[in-house]
Design an enzyme around this catalytic site. Structure first.
Site, PDB file in Angstrom:
ATOM      1  N   PRO A  77       0.775  -1.249   0.000  1.00  0.00           N
ATOM      2  CA  PRO A  77       0.000   0.000   0.000  1.00  0.00           C
ATOM      3  C   PRO A  77       0.812   1.308   0.000  1.00  0.00           C
ATOM      4  CG  PRO A  77      -0.886  -1.548   1.621  1.00  0.00           C
ATOM      5  CD  PRO A  77       0.395  -2.130   1.121  1.00  0.00           C
ATOM      6  N   LYS A 187       2.722   9.064 -12.466  1.00  0.00           N
ATOM      7  CA  LYS A 187       1.479   8.518 -11.899  1.00  0.00           C
ATOM      8  C   LYS A 187       0.820   9.549 -10.965  1.00  0.00           C
ATOM      9  CE  LYS A 187      -1.291   5.488  -9.688  1.00  0.00           C
ATOM     10  NZ  LYS A 187      -2.514   4.977 -10.248  1.00  0.00           N
ATOM     11  N   LYS A 262      -5.129   9.447  -0.938  1.00  0.00           N
ATOM     12  CA  LYS A 262      -3.714   9.121  -0.709  1.00  0.00           C
ATOM     13  C   LYS A 262      -2.845   9.649  -1.858  1.00  0.00           C
ATOM     14  CE  LYS A 262      -1.649   5.341  -1.965  1.00  0.00           C
ATOM     15  NZ  LYS A 262      -0.815   4.185  -2.238  1.00  0.00           N
TER      16      LYS A 262
HETATM   17  P1  NAD Z   1      -4.402  -3.691  -0.797  1.00  0.00           P
HETATM   18  O1  NAD Z   1      -4.433  -3.053   0.533  1.00  0.00           O
HETATM   19  O2  NAD Z   1      -5.616  -4.358  -1.330  1.00  0.00           O
HETATM   20  O3  NAD Z   1      -3.220  -4.800  -0.835  1.00  0.00           O
HETATM   21  C1  NAD Z   1      -1.951  -4.599  -0.292  1.00  0.00           C
HETATM   22  C2  NAD Z   1      -1.405  -5.946   0.158  1.00  0.00           C
HETATM   23  O4  NAD Z   1      -0.084  -5.754   0.669  1.00  0.00           O
HETATM   24  C3  NAD Z   1      -2.232  -6.571   1.288  1.00  0.00           C
HETATM   25  O5  NAD Z   1      -2.573  -7.913   0.945  1.00  0.00           O
HETATM   26  C4  NAD Z   1      -1.304  -6.504   2.496  1.00  0.00           C
HETATM   27  O6  NAD Z   1      -1.504  -7.559   3.410  1.00  0.00           O
HETATM   28  C5  NAD Z   1       0.055  -6.572   1.821  1.00  0.00           C
HETATM   29  N1  NAD Z   1       1.145  -6.060   2.648  1.00  0.00           N
HETATM   30  C6  NAD Z   1       1.188  -4.927   3.382  1.00  0.00           C
HETATM   31  N2  NAD Z   1       2.370  -4.825   4.018  1.00  0.00           N
HETATM   32  C7  NAD Z   1       3.102  -5.910   3.666  1.00  0.00           C
HETATM   33  C8  NAD Z   1       4.392  -6.367   4.000  1.00  0.00           C
HETATM   34  N3  NAD Z   1       5.196  -5.684   4.815  1.00  0.00           N
HETATM   35  N4  NAD Z   1       4.806  -7.538   3.475  1.00  0.00           N
HETATM   36  C9  NAD Z   1       3.994  -8.255   2.648  1.00  0.00           C
HETATM   37  N5  NAD Z   1       2.764  -7.868   2.299  1.00  0.00           N
HETATM   38  C10 NAD Z   1       2.317  -6.711   2.807  1.00  0.00           C
HETATM   39  O7  NAD Z   1      -3.863  -2.568  -1.800  1.00  0.00           O
HETATM   40  P2  NAD Z   1      -4.024  -2.526  -3.399  1.00  0.00           P
HETATM   41  O8  NAD Z   1      -5.353  -1.940  -3.746  1.00  0.00           O
HETATM   42  O9  NAD Z   1      -3.619  -3.866  -3.948  1.00  0.00           O
HETATM   43  O10 NAD Z   1      -2.925  -1.431  -3.771  1.00  0.00           O
HETATM   44  C11 NAD Z   1      -1.541  -1.714  -3.783  1.00  0.00           C
HETATM   45  C12 NAD Z   1      -0.832  -0.505  -4.376  1.00  0.00           C
HETATM   46  O11 NAD Z   1      -1.325  -0.273  -5.703  1.00  0.00           O
HETATM   47  C13 NAD Z   1      -1.099   0.791  -3.584  1.00  0.00           C
HETATM   48  O12 NAD Z   1       0.084   1.553  -3.527  1.00  0.00           O
HETATM   49  C14 NAD Z   1      -2.179   1.481  -4.399  1.00  0.00           C
HETATM   50  O13 NAD Z   1      -2.152   2.890  -4.260  1.00  0.00           O
HETATM   51  C15 NAD Z   1      -1.800   1.058  -5.810  1.00  0.00           C
HETATM   52  N6  NAD Z   1      -2.922   1.088  -6.761  1.00  0.00           N
HETATM   53  C16 NAD Z   1      -4.158   0.623  -6.371  1.00  0.00           C
HETATM   54  C17 NAD Z   1      -5.211   0.698  -7.289  1.00  0.00           C
HETATM   55  C18 NAD Z   1      -6.580   0.219  -6.910  1.00  0.00           C
HETATM   56  O14 NAD Z   1      -7.557   0.552  -7.593  1.00  0.00           O
HETATM   57  N7  NAD Z   1      -6.736  -0.569  -5.832  1.00  0.00           N
HETATM   58  C19 NAD Z   1      -5.000   1.204  -8.580  1.00  0.00           C
HETATM   59  C20 NAD Z   1      -3.730   1.611  -8.949  1.00  0.00           C
HETATM   60  C21 NAD Z   1      -2.692   1.550  -8.029  1.00  0.00           C
END
Ligand code: NAD
Length: 322
Positions: A77, A187, A262
């Site tokens: 995240p 981005k 964010k």
């Molecule tokens: P999410 O919260 O659904 O998933 C994040 C995952 O990372 C979780 O499964 C969590 O348990 C894991 N995690 C956290 N800390 C960790 C660690 N120390 N070691 C291992 N695993 C760990 O988030 P997401 O929606 O998948 O987003 C991930 C990234 O992508 C973010 O930076 C977000 O801004 C970006 N993003 C998200 C979207 C969207 O629509 N969801 C779109 C574009 C970009």
């Protein structure tokens, strides 16, 4: 022999809303001999992927364990998570010898953290390669395999071909943005612009509708005029102007307003850091901050900002302008 065959062992850290479907694409598209080692702090999601692809996916015990593989993708995240995944002295990626590794961080984080991680790697493992490569296209795009990658390197970088090949398995476009952290800068500036347009579109639609215009006519006018943009055309914040937009589906299945908050905040910080004048930043951040705390908007698509600003959603049931 295709270059893809060279991805014999691959690691993936962070199996959330984005990471999990990205791994599914890799598991479906990499050659049968490839193995993917996954790690997440939540064990359940690792177990689900291992059960879905028993021959292809292996559960790793830590980020350090994942770093034994030739290529590692991270998708967590925030900047604090990226720091911990890479730099934790006991279990982080950099706590083992990563001299020959290719490391790709797809998380959307601040450019300063990304450059700090890259700096640490360059200093301690000069032959390792680390790239920022945030993505755009949302969860639906990750599931469909249509996300775009904004790669933090020059087109002439020696790894571009390999990286493009790998990312093309998970998405449809890979754009080299020029150098380290510039994928993130691209981005964040994109999401700043998109976030501002959604607020401006919400306000413009609302003033037009309250003056008596049908919102579909307004959308046609913008599309034909100088205000034309994708938010108005395909993500219109007013429900039932564009049938496929998240607003027409109760603001579901889009880009969550908390994520917009964010990214918007990261963009405003970046603007400050590089000395860019930013008059809309404060008001935009306040708006997304309020919307992400509002129970009527939280967890919904960020274009729910129209609701937050008091826009009329039931316009089809009202006589013109009431
Ligand atoms: P999410 O919260 O659904 O998933 C994040 C995952 O990372 C979780 O499964 C969590 O348990 C894991 N995690 C956290 N800390 C960790 C660690 N120390 N070691 C291992 N695993 C760990 O988030 P997401 O929606 O998948 O987003 C991930 C990234 O992508 C973010 O930076 C977000 O801004 C970006 N993003 C998200 C979207 C969207 O629509 N969801 C779109 C574009 C970009």
């Amino acid at each position: 022999m295709s270059e893809i065959i060279k991805f014999k062992t691959l690691g993936f850290i962070g199996l959330g809303a984005m990471g999990k479907p990205m791994v599914v694409h890799l598991a479906n598209k990499l050659p049968p001999e490839s193995r993917i080692y996954v790690f997440d702090v939540v064990a359940q999601v690792m177990d689900e992927l291992c059960a879905q692809f028993p021959d292809r996916i292996r559960k790793a015990s830590s980020a350090r364990d994942v770093a034994q593989r030739e290529i590692v993708v991270t998708m967590v995240p925030e900047g604090s998570h990226v720091r911990s995944v890479y730099l934790d002295p006991q279990n982080g990626i950099c706590s083992t010898d990563i001299s020959t590794k290719l490391l790709i961080d797809c998380s959307t984080i601040d450019t300063a953290t990304s450059l700090a991680v890259k700096g640490y790697i360059s200093q301690n493992f000069p032959t390792a390669s680390f790239y920022d490569s945030p993505v755009s296209g949302g969860v639906v795009g990750a599931i469909k395999g249509t996300i775009a990658f904004f790669l933090g390197c020059a087109e002439s970088d020696p790894n571009v071909k390999r990286l493009t090949h790998l990312m093309s398995l998970m998405g449809k476009e890979v754009i080299p943005c020029g150098g380290p952290s510039l994928g993130l800068a691209a981005k964040l500036s994109n999401n700043y612009l998109s976030g501002i347009i959604a607020i401006a579109c919400s306000e413009a639609m609302d003033m037009g509708m309250r003056s008596g215009l049908d919102p579909r006519t307004l959308a046609k006018v913008y599309a034909a005029g100088t205000a034309q943009n994708t938010i108005c055309d395909r993500f219109n914040p007013v429900p039932h102007v564009y049938p496929e937009s998240p607003s027409s589906k109760g603001y579901k299945e889009g880009f969550k307003v908390q994520l917009m908050r964010k990214d918007f905040s990261l963009a405003v910080d970046m603007a400050k850091r590089v000395g860019s004048k930013n008059v809309l930043g404060e008001v935009g951040l306040k708006t997304y901050d309020g919307a992400s705390r509002d129970a009527r908007c939280r967890d919904l698509d960020s274009r729910v900002v129209y609701r937050y600003l008091g826009g009329q959603e039931d316009w089809q049931e009202r006589p013109n302008g009431s």
